[in-house]
Design a protein around this motif. Structure first.
Motif, PDB file in Angstrom:
ATOM      1  N   SER A  13       0.851  -1.184   0.000  1.00  0.00           N
ATOM      2  CA  SER A  13       0.000   0.000   0.000  1.00  0.00           C
ATOM      3  C   SER A  13       0.890   1.239   0.000  1.00  0.00           C
ATOM      4  CB  SER A  13      -0.993  -0.023   1.168  1.00  0.00           C
ATOM      5  OG  SER A  13      -0.341  -0.183   2.396  1.00  0.00           O
ATOM      6  N   ALA A  15       2.818   3.554   1.245  1.00  0.00           N
ATOM      7  CA  ALA A  15       3.749   4.013   2.275  1.00  0.00           C
ATOM      8  C   ALA A  15       5.121   4.029   1.596  1.00  0.00           C
ATOM      9  CB  ALA A  15       3.737   3.073   3.474  1.00  0.00           C
ATOM     10  N   THR A  87      -0.530   0.192   5.274  1.00  0.00           N
ATOM     11  CA  THR A  87      -0.842   1.440   5.977  1.00  0.00           C
ATOM     12  C   THR A  87      -1.924   1.204   7.034  1.00  0.00           C
ATOM     13  OG1 THR A  87      -2.546   1.981   4.362  1.00  0.00           O
ATOM     14  CG2 THR A  87      -0.304   2.856   3.943  1.00  0.00           C
ATOM     15  N   ASN A  89      -4.797   2.549   7.010  1.00  0.00           N
ATOM     16  CA  ASN A  89      -6.027   2.355   6.261  1.00  0.00           C
ATOM     17  C   ASN A  89      -6.159   0.905   5.797  1.00  0.00           C
ATOM     18  OD1 ASN A  89      -8.445   3.369   4.871  1.00  0.00           O
ATOM     19  ND2 ASN A  89      -7.279   2.889   3.025  1.00  0.00           N
ATOM     20  N   SER A  90      -5.076   0.326   5.285  1.00  0.00           N
ATOM     21  CA  SER A  90      -5.128  -1.056   4.810  1.00  0.00           C
ATOM     22  C   SER A  90      -5.357  -2.038   5.955  1.00  0.00           C
ATOM     23  CB  SER A  90      -3.843  -1.412   4.061  1.00  0.00           C
ATOM     24  OG  SER A  90      -3.753  -0.685   2.863  1.00  0.00           O
ATOM     25  N   PRO A 121       2.773  -3.748   9.042  1.00  0.00           N
ATOM     26  CA  PRO A 121       2.369  -2.355   8.901  1.00  0.00           C
ATOM     27  C   PRO A 121       3.542  -1.422   8.612  1.00  0.00           C
ATOM     28  CG  PRO A 121       1.358  -3.348  10.835  1.00  0.00           C
ATOM     29  CD  PRO A 121       2.418  -4.295  10.348  1.00  0.00           C
ATOM     30  N   CYS A 122       3.197  -0.253   8.186  1.00  0.00           N
ATOM     31  CA  CYS A 122       4.137   0.850   8.068  1.00  0.00           C
ATOM     32  C   CYS A 122       3.342   2.105   8.399  1.00  0.00           C
ATOM     33  CB  CYS A 122       4.729   0.939   6.669  1.00  0.00           C
ATOM     34  SG  CYS A 122       5.962   2.256   6.523  1.00  0.00           S
ATOM     35  N   THR A 123       3.458   2.516   9.633  1.00  0.00           N
ATOM     36  CA  THR A 123       2.705   3.663  10.104  1.00  0.00           C
ATOM     37  C   THR A 123       3.484   4.320  11.238  1.00  0.00           C
ATOM     38  OG1 THR A 123       0.528   4.383  10.867  1.00  0.00           O
ATOM     39  CG2 THR A 123       1.293   2.256  11.669  1.00  0.00           C
TER      40      THR A 123
END
Length: 182
Positions: A13, A15, A87, A89-90, A121-123
């Motif tokens: 996603s 990011a 993300t 959101n994902s 994740p990547c957030t």
């Protein structure tokens, strides 16, 4: 294209680490995977100029939207799915079953079909501090999804402090291989 190698669906996603996805495809191929690449629509737009090369690299069309009814499915069946970077959101969409993009819809079906699914994740810490995010991670865990968040996976950074070069791709590839072996 038919294959005797295990098939990894690699999803990304929007990011910053997704910008190095071609290198990750090569790493996965080197590790013995046949790779099918799926991107959220925004990630696909970020990589728009690289899509022809990514199609060539994988041997399959990079998928970001649902196919039309009646169109053939040209992708091989998945042996495993790695969704990274994912993300907020994902992660939330997947946990809540909101399948407005092809990668979220496929990942949601993977859960129901028992296809090994790993999400990294990547957030940042501000987004992971939102009350829905830990609930979504817990929901995914309960559904049998391996979520690589924290030690041994992605450790969220302060807003604006992330370095895409430090995204732990190697940990993600190792984790999906371990998950599949179980």
């Amino acid at each position: 294209m038919s294959t005797t190698r295990p098939v990894l669906y690699l999803f990304g996603s929007a990011a910053p680490p997704v910008l190095s996805i071609a290198q990750v495809v090569r790493q996965a191929q080197f590790r013995g995977w046949e790779v099918v690449l799926g991107l959220t629509p925004t990630a696909a737009s970020w990589l728009q100029d690289e899509l022809p090369e990514l199609n060539r690299l994988t041997g399959y069309p990079v998928k970001s939207v649902y196919r039309r009814p009646g169109d053939p499915d040209v992708l091989p069946p998945a042996d495993a799915v790695l969704f990274a970077p994912a993300t907020m959101n994902s992660v939330n969409s997947l946990a809540l079953g909101i399948t407005t993009s092809w990668v979220i819809g496929f990942a949601a079906e993977a859960i129901g079909k028992g296809i090994p699914l790993t999400v990294m994740p990547c957030t940042n810490t501000a987004l992971t501090g939102h009350p829905q995010f830990p609930r979504s991670v817990a929901t995914l865990h309960e559904a049998g999804v391996r979520v690589l968040l924290g030690e041994g996976g992605f450790v969220p950074n302060a807003p604006g402090q992330g370095d895409p070069a430090t995204y732990p791709w190697e940990a993600a590839l190792g984790a999906i291989e371990e998950f599949v072996r179980r």
